[in-house]
Motif scaffolding. Sequence first.
Motif, PDB file in Angstrom:
ATOM      1  N   ALA A  51       0.740  -1.345   0.049  1.00 20.70           N
ATOM      2  CA  ALA A  51      -0.018  -0.185   0.050  1.00 20.70           C
ATOM      3  C   ALA A  51       0.865   1.382   0.121  1.00 20.70           C
ATOM      4  O   ALA A  51       1.941   1.542   0.581  1.00 20.70           O
ATOM      5  CB  ALA A  51      -0.831   0.134   1.261  1.00 20.70           C
ATOM      6  N   GLU A  52       0.548   2.186  -0.773  1.00 20.26           N
ATOM      7  CA  GLU A  52       1.235   3.450  -0.910  1.00 20.26           C
ATOM      8  C   GLU A  52       0.469   4.643   0.028  1.00 20.26           C
ATOM      9  O   GLU A  52      -0.661   4.679  -0.195  1.00 20.26           O
ATOM     10  CB  GLU A  52       1.138   4.058  -2.466  1.00 20.26           C
ATOM     11  CG  GLU A  52       2.079   3.030  -3.126  1.00 20.26           C
ATOM     12  CD  GLU A  52       2.299   3.822  -4.649  1.00 20.26           C
ATOM     13  OE1 GLU A  52       2.116   4.836  -4.729  1.00 20.26           O
ATOM     14  OE2 GLU A  52       2.568   2.800  -5.442  1.00 20.26           O
ATOM     15  N   LEU A  53       1.187   4.850   0.971  1.00 22.55           N
ATOM     16  CA  LEU A  53       0.736   5.790   1.827  1.00 22.55           C
ATOM     17  C   LEU A  53       1.482   7.361   1.772  1.00 22.55           C
ATOM     18  O   LEU A  53       2.788   7.209   1.735  1.00 22.55           O
ATOM     19  CB  LEU A  53       0.836   5.451   3.460  1.00 22.55           C
ATOM     20  CG  LEU A  53       0.454   3.994   3.750  1.00 22.55           C
ATOM     21  CD1 LEU A  53       0.504   3.736   5.209  1.00 22.55           C
ATOM     22  CD2 LEU A  53      -1.163   3.870   3.584  1.00 22.55           C
ATOM     23  N   PRO A  54       0.550   8.275   1.929  1.00 20.50           N
ATOM     24  CA  PRO A  54       1.106   9.653   2.007  1.00 20.50           C
ATOM     25  C   PRO A  54       1.769   9.886   3.396  1.00 20.50           C
ATOM     26  O   PRO A  54       1.556   8.860   4.324  1.00 20.50           O
ATOM     27  CB  PRO A  54       0.133  10.639   1.676  1.00 20.50           C
ATOM     28  CG  PRO A  54      -1.065   9.767   2.309  1.00 20.50           C
ATOM     29  CD  PRO A  54      -0.794   8.480   2.006  1.00 20.50           C
ATOM     30  N   TYR A  68      -8.592  10.580  13.122  1.00 19.91           N
ATOM     31  CA  TYR A  68      -7.211  11.046  13.575  1.00 19.91           C
ATOM     32  C   TYR A  68      -6.401  11.714  12.503  1.00 19.91           C
ATOM     33  O   TYR A  68      -6.361  10.932  11.415  1.00 19.91           O
ATOM     34  CB  TYR A  68      -6.511  10.175  14.561  1.00 19.91           C
ATOM     35  CG  TYR A  68      -7.119   9.322  15.546  1.00 19.91           C
ATOM     36  CD1 TYR A  68      -6.996   9.858  16.801  1.00 19.91           C
ATOM     37  CD2 TYR A  68      -7.913   8.207  15.389  1.00 19.91           C
ATOM     38  CE1 TYR A  68      -7.651   9.574  17.912  1.00 19.91           C
ATOM     39  CE2 TYR A  68      -8.297   7.663  16.426  1.00 19.91           C
ATOM     40  CZ  TYR A  68      -8.226   8.327  17.672  1.00 19.91           C
ATOM     41  OH  TYR A  68      -8.761   7.734  18.961  1.00 19.91           O
ATOM     42  N   ARG A  69      -6.180  12.761  12.625  1.00 21.25           N
ATOM     43  CA  ARG A  69      -5.220  13.475  11.502  1.00 21.25           C
ATOM     44  C   ARG A  69      -3.773  13.220  12.170  1.00 21.25           C
ATOM     45  O   ARG A  69      -3.252  13.336  13.103  1.00 21.25           O
ATOM     46  CB  ARG A  69      -5.414  14.803  11.354  1.00 21.25           C
ATOM     47  CG  ARG A  69      -6.742  15.476  11.015  1.00 21.25           C
ATOM     48  CD  ARG A  69      -6.580  16.846  10.424  1.00 21.25           C
ATOM     49  NE  ARG A  69      -8.044  16.915   9.817  1.00 21.25           N
ATOM     50  CZ  ARG A  69      -8.598  16.501   8.617  1.00 21.25           C
ATOM     51  NH1 ARG A  69      -7.700  15.870   7.878  1.00 21.25           N
ATOM     52  NH2 ARG A  69      -9.659  16.661   8.391  1.00 21.25           N
ATOM     53  N   ILE A  70      -2.979  12.276  11.163  1.00 20.72           N
ATOM     54  CA  ILE A  70      -2.013  11.780  11.571  1.00 20.72           C
ATOM     55  C   ILE A  70      -0.656  11.937  10.760  1.00 20.72           C
ATOM     56  O   ILE A  70      -1.183  12.568   9.554  1.00 20.72           O
ATOM     57  CB  ILE A  70      -2.149  10.298  11.924  1.00 20.72           C
ATOM     58  CG1 ILE A  70      -2.474   9.495  10.719  1.00 20.72           C
ATOM     59  CG2 ILE A  70      -2.831   9.842  12.871  1.00 20.72           C
ATOM     60  CD1 ILE A  70      -1.062   8.986   9.830  1.00 20.72           C
ATOM     61  N   VAL A  71       0.488  11.824  11.227  1.00 23.63           N
ATOM     62  CA  VAL A  71       1.872  11.853  10.440  1.00 23.63           C
ATOM     63  C   VAL A  71       2.522  10.572  10.454  1.00 23.63           C
ATOM     64  O   VAL A  71       2.645   9.921  11.625  1.00 23.63           O
ATOM     65  CB  VAL A  71       2.701  13.067  10.794  1.00 23.63           C
ATOM     66  CG1 VAL A  71       4.187  13.191  10.154  1.00 23.63           C
ATOM     67  CG2 VAL A  71       1.911  14.392  10.800  1.00 23.63           C
ATOM     68  N   VAL A  72       3.012   9.837   9.425  1.00 25.30           N
ATOM     69  CA  VAL A  72       3.952   8.688   9.511  1.00 25.30           C
ATOM     70  C   VAL A  72       5.307   8.910  10.178  1.00 25.30           C
ATOM     71  O   VAL A  72       5.797  10.127   9.731  1.00 25.30           O
ATOM     72  CB  VAL A  72       4.042   8.228   8.220  1.00 25.30           C
ATOM     73  CG1 VAL A  72       4.760   6.940   8.280  1.00 25.30           C
ATOM     74  CG2 VAL A  72       2.294   7.863   7.544  1.00 25.30           C
TER      75      VAL A  72
END
Length: 93
Positions: A51-54, A68-72
Amino acid sequence: MPSSRQPERRSQPRPAVQKNAFILVGDKAGIPCIVRNIHSGGAELNVAAEAELPTRFLLHVPSEAMAYRIVVCWRKSDRVGVEFKSSEPWQDD
């Protein structure tokens, strides 16, 4: 008998869970994932390795009726560590 477990180095305990969730990016269909552990600052997700994730996205956890607004923060194959930037109740349309 020596323990094979590593000592806990995390600043917050992360109890194991198994919650179905969806990664939402723009108008695309949600990418299914599983929340493996969750705490006030973030979570660890299982998502298909291909899976390609931003870097940033919205994580919808239906069982909590939350988004939830998240950052990897990191990714290793099918495991993804994320940091929560904000949260809001999920409103079904």
